[in-house]
Design a protein around this motif. Sequence first.
Motif, PDB file in Angstrom:
ATOM      1  N   LEU A  14       0.831  -1.204   0.000  1.00 53.34           N
ATOM      2  CA  LEU A  14       0.000   0.000   0.000  1.00 53.34           C
ATOM      3  C   LEU A  14       0.862   1.250   0.000  1.00 53.34           C
ATOM      4  O   LEU A  14       1.900   1.304   0.636  1.00 53.34           O
ATOM      5  N   THR A  15       0.412   2.254  -0.704  1.00 53.98           N
ATOM      6  CA  THR A  15       1.129   3.514  -0.825  1.00 53.98           C
ATOM      7  C   THR A  15       0.306   4.608  -0.176  1.00 53.98           C
ATOM      8  O   THR A  15      -0.900   4.674  -0.381  1.00 53.98           O
ATOM      9  N   MET A  16       0.952   5.487   0.580  1.00 54.90           N
ATOM     10  CA  MET A  16       0.238   6.625   1.156  1.00 54.90           C
ATOM     11  C   MET A  16       0.018   7.662   0.057  1.00 54.90           C
ATOM     12  O   MET A  16       0.952   8.040  -0.642  1.00 54.90           O
ATOM     13  N   VAL A  17      -1.239   8.097  -0.081  1.00 53.47           N
ATOM     14  CA  VAL A  17      -1.599   9.049  -1.121  1.00 53.47           C
ATOM     15  C   VAL A  17      -2.475  10.125  -0.481  1.00 53.47           C
ATOM     16  O   VAL A  17      -3.387   9.818   0.280  1.00 53.47           O
ATOM     17  N   ASP A  18      -2.210  11.368  -0.801  1.00 54.24           N
ATOM     18  CA  ASP A  18      -3.060  12.461  -0.344  1.00 54.24           C
ATOM     19  C   ASP A  18      -4.357  12.372  -1.142  1.00 54.24           C
ATOM     20  O   ASP A  18      -4.350  12.503  -2.368  1.00 54.24           O
ATOM     21  N   ILE A  19      -5.471  12.123  -0.464  1.00 51.41           N
ATOM     22  CA  ILE A  19      -6.749  11.893  -1.146  1.00 51.41           C
ATOM     23  C   ILE A  19      -7.169  13.076  -2.017  1.00 51.41           C
ATOM     24  O   ILE A  19      -7.923  12.927  -2.966  1.00 51.41           O
ATOM     25  N   ARG A  20      -6.649  14.256  -1.738  1.00 49.02           N
ATOM     26  CA  ARG A  20      -6.977  15.435  -2.559  1.00 49.02           C
ATOM     27  C   ARG A  20      -6.266  15.403  -3.898  1.00 49.02           C
ATOM     28  O   ARG A  20      -6.572  16.205  -4.789  1.00 49.02           O
ATOM     29  N   HIS A  21      -5.316  14.491  -4.067  1.00 47.27           N
ATOM     30  CA  HIS A  21      -4.526  14.430  -5.303  1.00 47.27           C
ATOM     31  C   HIS A  21      -4.567  13.031  -5.925  1.00 47.27           C
ATOM     32  O   HIS A  21      -3.566  12.554  -6.445  1.00 47.27           O
ATOM     33  N   LEU A  22      -5.728  12.392  -5.891  1.00 43.91           N
ATOM     34  CA  LEU A  22      -5.865  11.067  -6.489  1.00 43.91           C
ATOM     35  C   LEU A  22      -5.821  11.160  -8.008  1.00 43.91           C
ATOM     36  O   LEU A  22      -6.363  12.084  -8.599  1.00 43.91           O
ATOM     37  N   SER A  23      -5.190  10.171  -8.608  1.00 45.94           N
ATOM     38  CA  SER A  23      -5.209  10.089 -10.070  1.00 45.94           C
ATOM     39  C   SER A  23      -6.599   9.612 -10.499  1.00 45.94           C
ATOM     40  O   SER A  23      -7.380   9.096  -9.691  1.00 45.94           O
ATOM     41  N   GLU A  24      -6.911   9.745 -11.763  1.00 43.27           N
ATOM     42  CA  GLU A  24      -8.197   9.281 -12.273  1.00 43.27           C
ATOM     43  C   GLU A  24      -8.351   7.783 -12.035  1.00 43.27           C
ATOM     44  O   GLU A  24      -9.416   7.313 -11.636  1.00 43.27           O
ATOM     45  N   GLN A  25      -7.281   7.021 -12.245  1.00 46.00           N
ATOM     46  CA  GLN A  25      -7.315   5.570 -12.040  1.00 46.00           C
ATOM     47  C   GLN A  25      -7.551   5.243 -10.561  1.00 46.00           C
ATOM     48  O   GLN A  25      -8.350   4.366 -10.242  1.00 46.00           O
TER      49      GLN A  25
END
Length: 83
Positions: A14-25
């Motif tokens: 799992l990768t930490m991702v800022d939910i405000r910057h999600l890719s379309e995929q």
Amino acid sequence: MSTISDQATTPEALTMVDIRHLSEQQLQMLGMSQVAYVKSVTVDGEAAFAIHAADGTPMALADDCEVAFAAIRQHEMMPTLVH
């Protein structure tokens, strides 16, 4: 922050991702196995309710909105209505 996995589901992958910057995929995959939406449609001139996966994939048709919601819940998913 939210965790999103592009390929694997193990905790190590799992990768930490800022939910405000999600890719379309990543956005398309969000809730894939937990959420289904219901949309009113017309099929052969008759009103019906289409059930779709979170990514928009058609899954089923129902004659009644409550039946559509019940079918989604029966499969342990969260239903949501789309206009």
